[in-house]
Design a protein around this motif. Structure first.
Motif, PDB file in Angstrom:
ATOM      1  N   SER A   1       6.855 -16.938 -12.239  1.00 50.84           N
ATOM      2  CA  SER A   1       5.747 -16.435 -11.766  1.00 50.84           C
ATOM      3  C   SER A   1       5.746 -14.739 -11.595  1.00 50.84           C
ATOM      4  O   SER A   1       7.096 -14.311 -11.627  1.00 50.84           O
ATOM      5  CB  SER A   1       5.776 -16.785 -10.108  1.00 50.84           C
ATOM      6  OG  SER A   1       6.657 -16.035  -9.284  1.00 50.84           O
ATOM      7  N   THR A   2       4.597 -14.196 -11.281  1.00 51.84           N
ATOM      8  CA  THR A   2       4.550 -12.655 -11.060  1.00 51.84           C
ATOM      9  C   THR A   2       3.990 -12.433  -9.945  1.00 51.84           C
ATOM     10  O   THR A   2       2.956 -12.844  -9.490  1.00 51.84           O
ATOM     11  CB  THR A   2       4.060 -12.011 -12.353  1.00 51.84           C
ATOM     12  OG1 THR A   2       4.593 -12.323 -13.804  1.00 51.84           O
ATOM     13  CG2 THR A   2       4.158 -10.379 -12.040  1.00 51.84           C
ATOM     14  N   ILE A   3       4.712 -11.597  -9.086  1.00 49.70           N
ATOM     15  CA  ILE A   3       4.404 -11.441  -7.774  1.00 49.70           C
ATOM     16  C   ILE A   3       4.056  -9.827  -7.198  1.00 49.70           C
ATOM     17  O   ILE A   3       4.832  -9.015  -7.715  1.00 49.70           O
ATOM     18  CB  ILE A   3       5.211 -12.126  -6.504  1.00 49.70           C
ATOM     19  CG1 ILE A   3       5.518 -13.442  -6.667  1.00 49.70           C
ATOM     20  CG2 ILE A   3       4.827 -11.634  -5.169  1.00 49.70           C
ATOM     21  CD1 ILE A   3       6.649 -13.853  -5.730  1.00 49.70           C
ATOM     22  N   SER A   4       2.904  -9.518  -6.748  1.00 54.72           N
ATOM     23  CA  SER A   4       2.517  -8.218  -6.321  1.00 54.72           C
ATOM     24  C   SER A   4       2.131  -8.185  -4.911  1.00 54.72           C
ATOM     25  O   SER A   4       1.585  -8.993  -4.349  1.00 54.72           O
ATOM     26  CB  SER A   4       1.705  -7.519  -7.490  1.00 54.72           C
ATOM     27  OG  SER A   4       0.283  -8.358  -7.486  1.00 54.72           O
ATOM     28  N   ILE A   5       1.964  -7.008  -4.492  1.00 58.58           N
ATOM     29  CA  ILE A   5       1.701  -6.632  -3.156  1.00 58.58           C
ATOM     30  C   ILE A   5       0.911  -5.412  -2.891  1.00 58.58           C
ATOM     31  O   ILE A   5       1.484  -4.363  -3.516  1.00 58.58           O
ATOM     32  CB  ILE A   5       2.982  -6.627  -2.176  1.00 58.58           C
ATOM     33  CG1 ILE A   5       2.492  -6.999  -0.650  1.00 58.58           C
ATOM     34  CG2 ILE A   5       3.958  -5.540  -2.468  1.00 58.58           C
ATOM     35  CD1 ILE A   5       3.724  -7.152   0.222  1.00 58.58           C
ATOM     36  N   SER A   6      -0.041  -5.376  -2.250  1.00 54.84           N
ATOM     37  CA  SER A   6      -0.847  -4.293  -1.943  1.00 54.84           C
ATOM     38  C   SER A   6      -1.439  -4.053  -0.703  1.00 54.84           C
ATOM     39  O   SER A   6      -1.487  -4.924   0.210  1.00 54.84           O
ATOM     40  CB  SER A   6      -1.949  -4.099  -3.024  1.00 54.84           C
ATOM     41  OG  SER A   6      -2.772  -5.200  -2.936  1.00 54.84           O
ATOM     42  N   ASP A   7      -1.727  -2.886  -0.104  1.00 56.07           N
ATOM     43  CA  ASP A   7      -2.177  -2.580   0.961  1.00 56.07           C
ATOM     44  C   ASP A   7      -3.664  -1.959   1.181  1.00 56.07           C
ATOM     45  O   ASP A   7      -3.535  -1.050   0.336  1.00 56.07           O
ATOM     46  CB  ASP A   7      -1.397  -1.657   1.883  1.00 56.07           C
ATOM     47  CG  ASP A   7       0.032  -2.668   2.196  1.00 56.07           C
ATOM     48  OD1 ASP A   7      -0.088  -3.358   2.957  1.00 56.07           O
ATOM     49  OD2 ASP A   7       1.011  -2.196   1.583  1.00 56.07           O
ATOM     50  N   GLU A   8      -4.634  -2.397   1.842  1.00 58.61           N
ATOM     51  CA  GLU A   8      -5.870  -1.442   2.006  1.00 58.61           C
ATOM     52  C   GLU A   8      -6.480  -2.004   3.168  1.00 58.61           C
ATOM     53  O   GLU A   8      -6.735  -3.038   3.610  1.00 58.61           O
ATOM     54  CB  GLU A   8      -6.659  -1.979   0.758  1.00 58.61           C
ATOM     55  CG  GLU A   8      -8.023  -1.276   0.716  1.00 58.61           C
ATOM     56  CD  GLU A   8      -8.930  -1.783  -0.687  1.00 58.61           C
ATOM     57  OE1 GLU A   8      -9.926  -1.006  -0.692  1.00 58.61           O
ATOM     58  OE2 GLU A   8      -8.404  -2.426  -1.408  1.00 58.61           O
ATOM     59  N   ASN A   9      -6.852  -0.766   3.959  1.00 60.88           N
ATOM     60  CA  ASN A   9      -7.646  -0.905   5.343  1.00 60.88           C
ATOM     61  C   ASN A   9      -7.172  -1.987   6.238  1.00 60.88           C
ATOM     62  O   ASN A   9      -7.480  -2.472   7.015  1.00 60.88           O
ATOM     63  CB  ASN A   9      -8.870  -1.240   4.931  1.00 60.88           C
ATOM     64  CG  ASN A   9      -9.821  -0.447   4.165  1.00 60.88           C
ATOM     65  OD1 ASN A   9      -9.637   0.625   3.975  1.00 60.88           O
ATOM     66  ND2 ASN A   9     -10.799  -0.841   3.170  1.00 60.88           N
TER      67      ASN A   9
END
Length: 315
Positions: A230-238
C-alpha cells in the motif's frame, strides 16, 4: 620417553577440550542473559501519557455514537443504507481476549470500535458488524478484531487474535472459503487505523508499507486474507485531515476524513474498489457522510421510551 610424550599430549588435549566446553557454556549463558535483557527492555517500554483532554472525553462513562448516510457499492450498483460507529473505552483481558468483567491487574485499557452497516440489495438485507480493540497506552497493534455479515444467502464471520502472531479464524458458507484457521506475521491492520485516528493521529503510518485490509473488504470481495502493498498519504485542508490508503494490487483506495483537532471525529469516508463480478465488475465508490453524533451511555437506554434517540441519530 614415548610414554611421557603421550601423557603430555593427552593432558594438552584434555585441557583444550575442557576450555572449549567451558567457553560454549559461557557463550550459551551470555546468550540467554542477552535475550532476557532484551525481553525486559521490551516489556519496560514507555507507555503513552494520556492527556487530560483525552481522559475527560473518553472516560466520562459514555460512548460516542455517530450515524452516517451510506452510499455503498455492491454487485455493481449503489445501495442506500446507514452506518454507525460506536467508540467506547473499556478494560480488556489480553489472555482471554475479552472485555473484563471487573477490576484486574492484568486489564489493558482499550478503545473499542463497533462499526455497523445496514443496507438492502434488492429484496434481501445486509447486516455487517466489525469490532476492533486497540490499546490506548501504546502504539501496538489491535489486540483483537472480529467481523460478521448476515444476509439471506447465509452468514460469514472471522476473528483475528493478536498473540505470538496474528491467529486467524474464518468461517463462510462458500465452499472455496469454508472453515479456515491460520497465522499471519504481524503487520499494520487496516481495521486498527480507525482507532489510531481517535487515539493518536500523529502515530498513523505513512509511505509504502504492507497492510492487512479490513476483514469486511476481504470477505465481501472474496480476496485472500494477507498483507498487501500500500501507499499511504495524509493531507489537511480547512480543519479536516484526509488519510488515504491506496492498494495497487487490489485497485482500491480508502480515504478517511477526520477533524484535525481533538477529538478527531470521523466526518466521512470513501472507498473506491471493483464492485460486481465477471463482466459486471467495474470501479465504483462507496461513501459515508456523518448525520449526527451523541455522547451517551447507550447500554442503559434500552427501554421503549429511548426509541426517540434513534430518530435523533437519523436511524
Amino acid at each position: 620417553m614415548q610414554t611421557r610424550t603421550k601423557l603430555s599430549l593427552s593432558f594438552l588435549l584434555f585441557t583444550l577440550l575442557l576450555s572449549f566446553t567451558q567457553s560454549c557454556k559461557e557463550a550459551k549463558k551470555n546468550t540467554k542473559k542477552d535475550i532476557a535483557l532484551h525481553t525486559e527492555k521490551a516489556e519496560d517500554s514507555p507507555k503513552r501519557e494520556l492527556s487530560s483532554e483525552f481522559k475527560k472525553y473518553w472516560y466520562a462513562g459514555e460512548a460516542e455514537v455517530t450515524s452516517y448516510k451510506l452510499q455503498l457499492a455492491r454487485y455493481g450498483e449503489i445501495r442506500e443504507g446507514k452506518a454507525v460507529l460506536v467508540y467506547v473505552t473499556e478494560p480488556f483481558l489480553n489472555k482471554k481476549q475479552v472485555k473484563a468483567d471487573g477490576p484486574n491487574p492484568d486489564n489493558i485499557p482499550v478503545l473499542k470500535l463497533n462499526s455497523t452497516k445496514k443496507y438492502l440489495t434488492g429484496i434481501y438485507p445486509y447486516s455487517i458488524m466489525t469490532s476492533t480493540f486497540s490499546p490506548v497506552n501504546d502504539n501496538n497493534h489491535a489486540l483483537k478484531v472480529s467481523f460478521s455479515a448476515q444476509e439471506w444467502c447465509g452468514q460469514v464471520y472471522a476473528q483475528l487474535n493478536n498473540r505470538e502472531k496474528f491467529d486467524i479464524m474464518s468461517h463462510s458458507y462458500f465452499e472455496t472459503e469454508a472453515d479456515q484457521n491460520f497465522e499471519l506475521e504481524k503487520t499494520t491492520l487496516e481495521n486498527e487505523l480507525w482507532n489510531k485516528i481517535r487515539i493518536a493521529p500523529e502515530s498513523l503510518p505513512t509511505g509504502n508499507l504492507k497492510i492487512i485490509p479490513s476483514l469486511e473488504y476481504i470477505r465481501l470481495s472474496h480476496k485472500e486474507l494477507k498483507p498487501y502493498n500500500s501507499t499511504i498519504s495524509i493531507s489537511d485542508e480547512n480543519g479536516i485531515t484526509s488519510y488515504k490508503i491506496f492498494y495497487p494490487e487490489l485497485e482500491r483506495t480508502l480515504t478517511i476524513n477526520f477533524t484535525t483537532t481533538f477529538p478527531h471525529s470521523i466526518e466521512s469516508w470513501s472507498d473506491t474498489f471493483t464492485s460486481g463480478f465477471g463482466k459486471n465488475a467495474k470501479q465504483m465508490t462507496s461513501t459515508a457522510t456523518k448525520i449526527k453524533t451523541l455522547k451517551t451511555p447507550y447500554w442503559q437506554q434500552n427501554r421503549n421510551k429511548d426509541l426517540s434517540l434513534r430518530d435523533s441519530l437519523g436511524l
